[in-house]
Design a protein around this motif. Structure first.
Motif, PDB file in Angstrom:
ATOM      1  N   ALA A   7      66.882  42.170  72.016  1.00  0.00           N
ATOM      2  CA  ALA A   7      65.816  41.199  71.768  1.00  0.00           C
ATOM      3  C   ALA A   7      64.523  41.619  72.460  1.00  0.00           C
ATOM      4  CB  ALA A   7      66.255  39.813  72.230  1.00  0.00           C
ATOM      5  N   LEU A   8      64.639  42.115  73.690  1.00  0.00           N
ATOM      6  CA  LEU A   8      63.438  42.563  74.404  1.00  0.00           C
ATOM      7  C   LEU A   8      62.827  43.801  73.743  1.00  0.00           C
ATOM      8  CD1 LEU A   8      64.468  42.004  78.128  1.00  0.00           C
ATOM      9  CD2 LEU A   8      62.767  40.734  76.809  1.00  0.00           C
ATOM     10  N   LEU A   9      63.653  44.734  73.311  1.00  0.00           N
ATOM     11  CA  LEU A   9      63.144  45.927  72.617  1.00  0.00           C
ATOM     12  C   LEU A   9      62.453  45.544  71.312  1.00  0.00           C
ATOM     13  CD1 LEU A   9      66.111  48.365  73.297  1.00  0.00           C
ATOM     14  CD2 LEU A   9      63.724  48.750  73.978  1.00  0.00           C
ATOM     15  N   TYR A  10      63.045  44.597  70.585  1.00  0.00           N
ATOM     16  CA  TYR A  10      62.468  44.135  69.318  1.00  0.00           C
ATOM     17  C   TYR A  10      61.107  43.495  69.571  1.00  0.00           C
ATOM     18  CZ  TYR A  10      62.391  41.957  64.664  1.00  0.00           C
ATOM     19  OH  TYR A  10      62.063  41.579  63.386  1.00  0.00           O
ATOM     20  N   ARG A  11      61.028  42.659  70.590  1.00  0.00           N
ATOM     21  CA  ARG A  11      59.749  42.020  70.904  1.00  0.00           C
ATOM     22  C   ARG A  11      58.712  43.061  71.347  1.00  0.00           C
ATOM     23  NH1 ARG A  11      63.571  38.307  71.804  1.00  0.00           N
ATOM     24  NH2 ARG A  11      63.167  36.283  70.866  1.00  0.00           N
ATOM     25  N   ARG A  12      59.156  44.085  72.079  1.00  0.00           N
ATOM     26  CA  ARG A  12      58.233  45.152  72.478  1.00  0.00           C
ATOM     27  C   ARG A  12      57.712  45.876  71.243  1.00  0.00           C
ATOM     28  NH1 ARG A  12      59.881  50.224  76.238  1.00  0.00           N
ATOM     29  NH2 ARG A  12      60.961  50.880  74.361  1.00  0.00           N
ATOM     30  N   GLU A  13      58.626  46.183  70.325  1.00  0.00           N
ATOM     31  CA  GLU A  13      58.240  46.897  69.100  1.00  0.00           C
ATOM     32  C   GLU A  13      57.222  46.099  68.291  1.00  0.00           C
ATOM     33  OE1 GLU A  13      60.520  47.930  65.000  1.00  0.00           O
ATOM     34  OE2 GLU A  13      61.568  48.485  66.832  1.00  0.00           O
ATOM     35  N   LEU A  14      57.370  44.780  68.248  1.00  0.00           N
ATOM     36  CA  LEU A  14      56.464  43.924  67.483  1.00  0.00           C
ATOM     37  C   LEU A  14      55.274  43.442  68.304  1.00  0.00           C
ATOM     38  CD1 LEU A  14      59.025  41.757  65.499  1.00  0.00           C
ATOM     39  CD2 LEU A  14      57.746  43.746  64.709  1.00  0.00           C
ATOM     40  N   GLU A  15      55.186  43.934  69.557  1.00  0.00           N
ATOM     41  CA  GLU A  15      54.111  43.549  70.477  1.00  0.00           C
ATOM     42  C   GLU A  15      54.045  42.037  70.660  1.00  0.00           C
ATOM     43  OE1 GLU A  15      50.559  45.493  69.088  1.00  0.00           O
ATOM     44  OE2 GLU A  15      51.341  47.470  69.590  1.00  0.00           O
ATOM     45  N   MET A  16      55.222  41.409  70.749  1.00  0.00           N
ATOM     46  CA  MET A  16      55.320  39.976  71.025  1.00  0.00           C
ATOM     47  C   MET A  16      55.484  39.789  72.523  1.00  0.00           C
ATOM     48  SD  MET A  16      58.035  39.021  67.998  1.00  0.00           S
ATOM     49  CE  MET A  16      58.198  37.301  68.453  1.00  0.00           C
ATOM     50  N   ASP A  17      54.942  38.711  73.036  1.00  0.00           N
ATOM     51  CA  ASP A  17      55.056  38.422  74.461  1.00  0.00           C
ATOM     52  C   ASP A  17      56.403  37.746  74.722  1.00  0.00           C
ATOM     53  OD1 ASP A  17      54.783  37.716  77.104  1.00  0.00           O
ATOM     54  OD2 ASP A  17      53.327  36.108  76.710  1.00  0.00           O
ATOM     55  N   PRO A  18      57.353  38.433  75.373  1.00  0.00           N
ATOM     56  CA  PRO A  18      58.657  37.816  75.606  1.00  0.00           C
ATOM     57  C   PRO A  18      58.587  36.602  76.520  1.00  0.00           C
ATOM     58  CG  PRO A  18      58.518  39.927  76.727  1.00  0.00           C
ATOM     59  CD  PRO A  18      57.275  39.784  75.913  1.00  0.00           C
ATOM     60  N   ALA A  19      57.567  36.525  77.380  1.00  0.00           N
ATOM     61  CA  ALA A  19      57.449  35.389  78.298  1.00  0.00           C
ATOM     62  C   ALA A  19      57.217  34.080  77.556  1.00  0.00           C
ATOM     63  CB  ALA A  19      56.328  35.631  79.300  1.00  0.00           C
ATOM     64  N   SER A  20      56.690  34.158  76.336  1.00  0.00           N
ATOM     65  CA  SER A  20      56.448  32.933  75.565  1.00  0.00           C
ATOM     66  C   SER A  20      57.616  32.611  74.632  1.00  0.00           C
ATOM     67  CB  SER A  20      55.154  33.069  74.757  1.00  0.00           C
ATOM     68  OG  SER A  20      55.292  34.098  73.786  1.00  0.00           O
ATOM     69  N   SER A  21      58.682  33.385  74.680  1.00  0.00           N
ATOM     70  CA  SER A  21      59.832  33.162  73.811  1.00  0.00           C
ATOM     71  C   SER A  21      60.577  31.891  74.199  1.00  0.00           C
ATOM     72  CB  SER A  21      60.799  34.350  73.895  1.00  0.00           C
ATOM     73  OG  SER A  21      60.163  35.521  73.466  1.00  0.00           O
ATOM     74  N   ARG A  22      61.035  31.168  73.205  1.00  0.00           N
ATOM     75  CA  ARG A  22      61.813  29.943  73.392  1.00  0.00           C
ATOM     76  C   ARG A  22      62.968  29.952  72.395  1.00  0.00           C
ATOM     77  NH1 ARG A  22      59.487  30.381  77.285  1.00  0.00           N
ATOM     78  NH2 ARG A  22      57.982  29.039  78.288  1.00  0.00           N
ATOM     79  N   MET A  23      63.997  29.181  72.699  1.00  0.00           N
ATOM     80  CA  MET A  23      65.165  29.145  71.826  1.00  0.00           C
ATOM     81  C   MET A  23      65.613  27.709  71.583  1.00  0.00           C
ATOM     82  SD  MET A  23      67.568  30.829  70.143  1.00  0.00           S
ATOM     83  CE  MET A  23      67.722  32.500  70.752  1.00  0.00           C
ATOM     84  N   ALA A  24      65.770  27.369  70.319  1.00  0.00           N
ATOM     85  CA  ALA A  24      66.438  26.132  69.928  1.00  0.00           C
ATOM     86  C   ALA A  24      67.848  26.533  69.481  1.00  0.00           C
ATOM     87  CB  ALA A  24      65.685  25.440  68.795  1.00  0.00           C
ATOM     88  N   VAL A  25      68.753  25.565  69.459  1.00  0.00           N
ATOM     89  CA  VAL A  25      70.155  25.853  69.109  1.00  0.00           C
ATOM     90  C   VAL A  25      70.625  24.833  68.079  1.00  0.00           C
ATOM     91  CG1 VAL A  25      72.516  26.059  69.986  1.00  0.00           C
ATOM     92  CG2 VAL A  25      70.589  26.751  71.434  1.00  0.00           C
ATOM     93  N   VAL A  26      71.209  25.325  66.993  1.00  0.00           N
ATOM     94  CA  VAL A  26      71.795  24.458  65.976  1.00  0.00           C
ATOM     95  C   VAL A  26      73.290  24.349  66.252  1.00  0.00           C
ATOM     96  CG1 VAL A  26      72.376  24.265  63.520  1.00  0.00           C
ATOM     97  CG2 VAL A  26      70.078  24.985  64.204  1.00  0.00           C
ATOM     98  N   VAL A  27      73.800  23.125  66.258  1.00  0.00           N
ATOM     99  CA  VAL A  27      75.230  22.869  66.407  1.00  0.00           C
ATOM    100  C   VAL A  27      75.677  22.165  65.131  1.00  0.00           C
ATOM    101  CG1 VAL A  27      77.010  21.686  67.750  1.00  0.00           C
ATOM    102  CG2 VAL A  27      75.007  22.651  68.916  1.00  0.00           C
ATOM    103  N   GLN A  28      76.606  22.778  64.398  1.00  0.00           N
ATOM    104  CA  GLN A  28      77.082  22.213  63.133  1.00  0.00           C
ATOM    105  C   GLN A  28      78.595  22.216  63.068  1.00  0.00           C
ATOM    106  OE1 GLN A  28      74.686  25.028  60.547  1.00  0.00           O
ATOM    107  NE2 GLN A  28      74.754  23.193  59.247  1.00  0.00           N
ATOM    108  N   SER A  29      79.136  21.223  62.380  1.00  0.00           N
ATOM    109  CA  SER A  29      80.570  21.228  62.107  1.00  0.00           C
ATOM    110  C   SER A  29      80.920  22.546  61.442  1.00  0.00           C
ATOM    111  CB  SER A  29      80.926  20.077  61.162  1.00  0.00           C
ATOM    112  OG  SER A  29      80.655  18.841  61.765  1.00  0.00           O
ATOM    113  N   PHE A  30      82.004  23.137  61.896  1.00  0.00           N
ATOM    114  CA  PHE A  30      82.450  24.420  61.355  1.00  0.00           C
ATOM    115  C   PHE A  30      83.270  24.169  60.102  1.00  0.00           C
ATOM    116  CE2 PHE A  30      85.467  28.036  61.301  1.00  0.00           C
ATOM    117  CZ  PHE A  30      84.534  29.042  61.081  1.00  0.00           C
TER     118      PHE A  30
END
Length: 194
Positions: free
Chosen positions: A164-187
Motif C-alpha cells: 500500500a505504501l509503495l502504491y501510494r508512493r508510485e501515485l504520489e499520494m500522501d500516505p499520512a492523509s490515508s483513511r480506511m472505512a470498513v464494510v461488515v456484511q453477512s457472509f
C-alpha cells in the motif's frame, strides 16, 4: 450529505454520506440497495471511527514518526517494508476504544450476529480515477465479537502494508492523509457473485 461524526452507518443509509467518509465500496453497496438489488445485510465502520481509533490509541504518533524518518519518495523498498511492519504491528497490538468497540458490537447485534465478511472500503479505493483492488485486506468467515474486532484491526492495518505504501508512493499520494472505512456484511455462500 451526512455531517457530524458518524462512526457506524447501516449500508442502506450509505448513500447519505460522501465516499471520503465511507469509501467507494460502501457507497456503491448503498446505491445498489437503493436501486432494489439484493445486497447482504451489513454496516460500514466510517473513517471517523478509524480516526477515533488512531487518535485514542496513540497510533497517529507512530504513523507520523515512521513517515517522518525520511521522505517516502526517497525510501528504499527495505525501509518501506520495515516502516510498514512497525506500523501494522502497532495496529494489531492496539485496543479498540471501549465506546467504539461497543458501537461495532451493537451494529453486529442488530444484523443478527451472523458469520460476516469484513472488507476494506478506503476512500479512493474504488473510484473512476484508480483502483486499489486487492491492495487492502478483506476477511471472510468471521464469527463473534472478538473475531470481528480483530478483523477490523487487520483491515485498518492493511492501509499500512508495504504494498500500500509503495502504491501510494508510485501515485504520489500522501500516505499520512490515508483513511480506511470498513464494510461488515453477512457472509453469503454462493456459486456466482455479483
Amino acid at each position: 450529505m451526512g455531517s457530524g461524526t458518524a462512526l457506524i452507518i447501516p449500508l442502506d443509509a450509505a448513500t447519505d454520506f460522501e465516499t471520503s467518509r465511507l469509501g467507494g465500496k460502501a457507497v456503491s453497496l448503498g446505491r445498489l440497495i437503493a436501486a432494489g438489488y439484493r445486497v447482504p445485510n451489513g454496516f460500514c465502520i466510517s473513517t471517523d471511527a478509524y480516526e477515533n481509533f488512531i487518535n485514542q490509541s496513540g497510533l497517529e504518533q507512530t504513523i507520523r514518526m515512521e513517515l517522518e524518518r525520511k521522505p517516502l519518495a526517497s525510501m528504499r523498498w527495505e525501509e518501506i517494508w520495515d516502516a510498514a511492519l512497525r506500523i501494522r504491528s502497532a495496529f494489531l497490538a492496539a485496543d479498540i476504544p471501549d465506546v467504539l468497540s461497543e458501537e461495532i458490537a451493537g451494529a453486529y447485534d442488530r444484523i443478527g450476529r451472523p458469520v460476516v465478511a469484513v472488507r476494506s472500503s478506503a476512500p479512493g479505493e474504488d473510484s473512476e480515477q484508480r483502483s486499489h483492488a486487492g491492495l487492502h485486506e478483506s476477511l471472510v468467515g468471521v464469527k463473534g465479537k472478538a473475531a470481528l474486532l480483530d478483523a477490523v484491526r487487520i483491515v485498518w492495518a492493511s492501509l499500512w502494508s508495504d504494498a500500500a505504501l509503495l502504491y501510494r508512493r508510485e501515485l504520489e499520494m500522501d500516505p499520512a492523509s490515508s483513511r480506511m472505512a470498513v464494510v461488515v456484511q453477512s457472509f453469503v455462500t454462493a456459486t456466482p457473485s455479483g
